[in-house]
Design a protein around this motif. Structure first.
Motif, PDB file in Angstrom:
ATOM      1  N   VAL A  46       0.886  -1.300  -0.486  1.00  0.00           N
ATOM      2  CA  VAL A  46       0.451   0.189  -0.006  1.00  0.00           C
ATOM      3  C   VAL A  46       0.906   0.894  -0.265  1.00  0.00           C
ATOM      4  N   CYS A  47       1.679   1.289   0.115  1.00  0.00           N
ATOM      5  CA  CYS A  47       3.161   2.140  -0.298  1.00  0.00           C
ATOM      6  C   CYS A  47       2.629   3.204  -1.254  1.00  0.00           C
ATOM      7  N   THR A  48       2.170   2.712  -2.450  1.00  0.00           N
ATOM      8  CA  THR A  48       2.231   3.749  -4.307  1.00  0.00           C
ATOM      9  C   THR A  48       0.466   4.252  -3.240  1.00  0.00           C
ATOM     10  N   THR A  49      -0.446   3.816  -2.299  1.00  0.00           N
ATOM     11  CA  THR A  49      -1.808   4.763  -1.855  1.00  0.00           C
ATOM     12  C   THR A  49      -0.913   5.120  -1.517  1.00  0.00           C
ATOM     13  N   MET A  50      -0.427   5.480   0.165  1.00  0.00           N
ATOM     14  CA  MET A  50       0.191   6.173   0.458  1.00  0.00           C
ATOM     15  C   MET A  50       0.374   7.201   0.817  1.00  0.00           C
ATOM     16  N   LYS A  51       1.688   7.138  -0.598  1.00  0.00           N
ATOM     17  CA  LYS A  51       2.813   7.966  -1.316  1.00  0.00           C
ATOM     18  C   LYS A  51       1.189   8.672  -1.687  1.00  0.00           C
ATOM     19  N   ASN A  52       0.379   8.910  -2.378  1.00  0.00           N
ATOM     20  CA  ASN A  52      -0.578   9.594  -3.199  1.00  0.00           C
ATOM     21  C   ASN A  52      -1.809   9.894  -2.534  1.00  0.00           C
ATOM     22  N   ASP A  53      -2.129   9.472  -1.549  1.00  0.00           N
ATOM     23  CA  ASP A  53      -2.714  10.821  -0.400  1.00  0.00           C
ATOM     24  C   ASP A  53      -2.398  11.183   0.566  1.00  0.00           C
ATOM     25  N   ALA A  54      -0.962  11.246   0.709  1.00  0.00           N
ATOM     26  CA  ALA A  54      -0.013  12.213   0.850  1.00  0.00           C
ATOM     27  C   ALA A  54       0.500  13.530   0.278  1.00  0.00           C
ATOM     28  N   ALA A  55       0.617  12.484  -0.860  1.00  0.00           N
ATOM     29  CA  ALA A  55       0.374  14.272  -1.990  1.00  0.00           C
ATOM     30  C   ALA A  55      -0.392  14.972  -2.305  1.00  0.00           C
ATOM     31  N   GLN A  56      -1.604  14.399  -1.685  1.00  0.00           N
ATOM     32  CA  GLN A  56      -2.897  14.758  -2.484  1.00  0.00           C
ATOM     33  C   GLN A  56      -3.164  16.121  -0.805  1.00  0.00           C
ATOM     34  N   PHE A  57      -3.326  14.788   0.172  1.00  0.00           N
ATOM     35  CA  PHE A  57      -3.436  15.542   1.601  1.00  0.00           C
ATOM     36  C   PHE A  57      -1.883  17.302   1.457  1.00  0.00           C
ATOM     37  N   VAL A  58      -1.181  17.046   1.151  1.00  0.00           N
ATOM     38  CA  VAL A  58      -0.737  17.869   1.091  1.00  0.00           C
ATOM     39  C   VAL A  58      -0.518  19.459   0.212  1.00  0.00           C
ATOM     40  N   GLN A  59      -1.557  18.988  -1.294  1.00  0.00           N
ATOM     41  CA  GLN A  59      -2.136  20.338  -1.767  1.00  0.00           C
ATOM     42  C   GLN A  59      -3.163  20.875  -1.225  1.00  0.00           C
ATOM     43  N   MET A  60      -3.993  20.713  -0.964  1.00  0.00           N
ATOM     44  CA  MET A  60      -4.936  21.526   0.437  1.00  0.00           C
ATOM     45  C   MET A  60      -4.154  22.297   1.181  1.00  0.00           C
ATOM     46  N   TRP A  61      -2.836  22.229   1.382  1.00  0.00           N
ATOM     47  CA  TRP A  61      -2.372  23.353   2.055  1.00  0.00           C
ATOM     48  C   TRP A  61      -1.655  24.699   0.911  1.00  0.00           C
ATOM     49  N   ALA A  62      -1.396  25.961   2.107  1.00  0.00           N
ATOM     50  CA  ALA A  62      -0.980  27.244   0.845  1.00  0.00           C
ATOM     51  C   ALA A  62       0.451  26.462   0.346  1.00  0.00           C
ATOM     52  N   ASP A  63       1.020  27.191   0.153  1.00  0.00           N
ATOM     53  CA  ASP A  63       2.695  26.481  -0.646  1.00  0.00           C
ATOM     54  C   ASP A  63       3.059  27.436   0.018  1.00  0.00           C
ATOM     55  N   GLY A  64       4.399  26.889   0.032  1.00  0.00           N
ATOM     56  CA  GLY A  64       5.394  26.832   1.194  1.00  0.00           C
ATOM     57  C   GLY A  64       5.471  27.204   2.773  1.00  0.00           C
TER      58      GLY A  64
END
Length: 162
Positions: A144-162
């Protein structure tokens, strides 16, 4: 006779007490409206990424809260002006709100002072969030590492850059 002599002294003092009481009521309503508007503006800081893009939205939110808490007829005011300023320093964003009103006086108007100006100010601050995301890449994660990395990337995109 003594009462007639004291009327020019007592009447302005009574008028000051009555008008002062109404002015204090108006001031306390204004302070509550200013604080509510500052908190609403501080909460609205997280809507967009930059202060420039947030300015118009925050000004509308602040004006909405001031108008909701100081409706016409509640305070004896001729005019109510609202000022909003935004600043950012050391990853802390601050909204400063100022409200000024010209209120009508009843008794002191007979003595040549028909209005008085009252004002209040308030501010709210929000610190930018520093976040660290730790991901488990050990063998216990199985396939499930690929799913976890994709979910983490999607989570990080919800926050402001920087």
């Amino acid at each position: 006779m003594f009462t007639l002599l004291l009327i020019p002294v007592v009447l302005p003092v009574v008028g000051l007490a009555i008008d002062g009481g109404f002015a204090y009521f108006d001031y306390s309503r204004m302070v509550a409206a200013t604080d509510a508007a500052a908190l609403a503006g501080g909460r609205a800081l997280s809507v967009n990424n930059t202060l420039v893009s947030q300015t118009a939205y925050i000004q509308s939110v602040v004006n909405e809260y001031v108008n909701a808490n100081l409706p016409p007829g509640v305070v004896n005011a001729n005019s109510v002006q609202t000022s909003v300023s935004l600043s950012e320093a050391n990853h802390i964003r601050t909204v400063k709100v100022g409200v000024t009103a010209t209120i009508n006086l009843s008794f002191l108007a007979m003595l040549g002072h028909p209005t008085a100006t009252i004002s209040s100010s308030g501010s709210a601050s929000r610190r930018d969030v520093n976040m660290v995301l730790a991901l488990d890449r050990s063998g216990s994660m199985g396939g499930v590492c690929t799913t976890m990395k994709n979910d983490a990337a999607q989570f990080v995109q919800m926050w402001a850059d920087g």
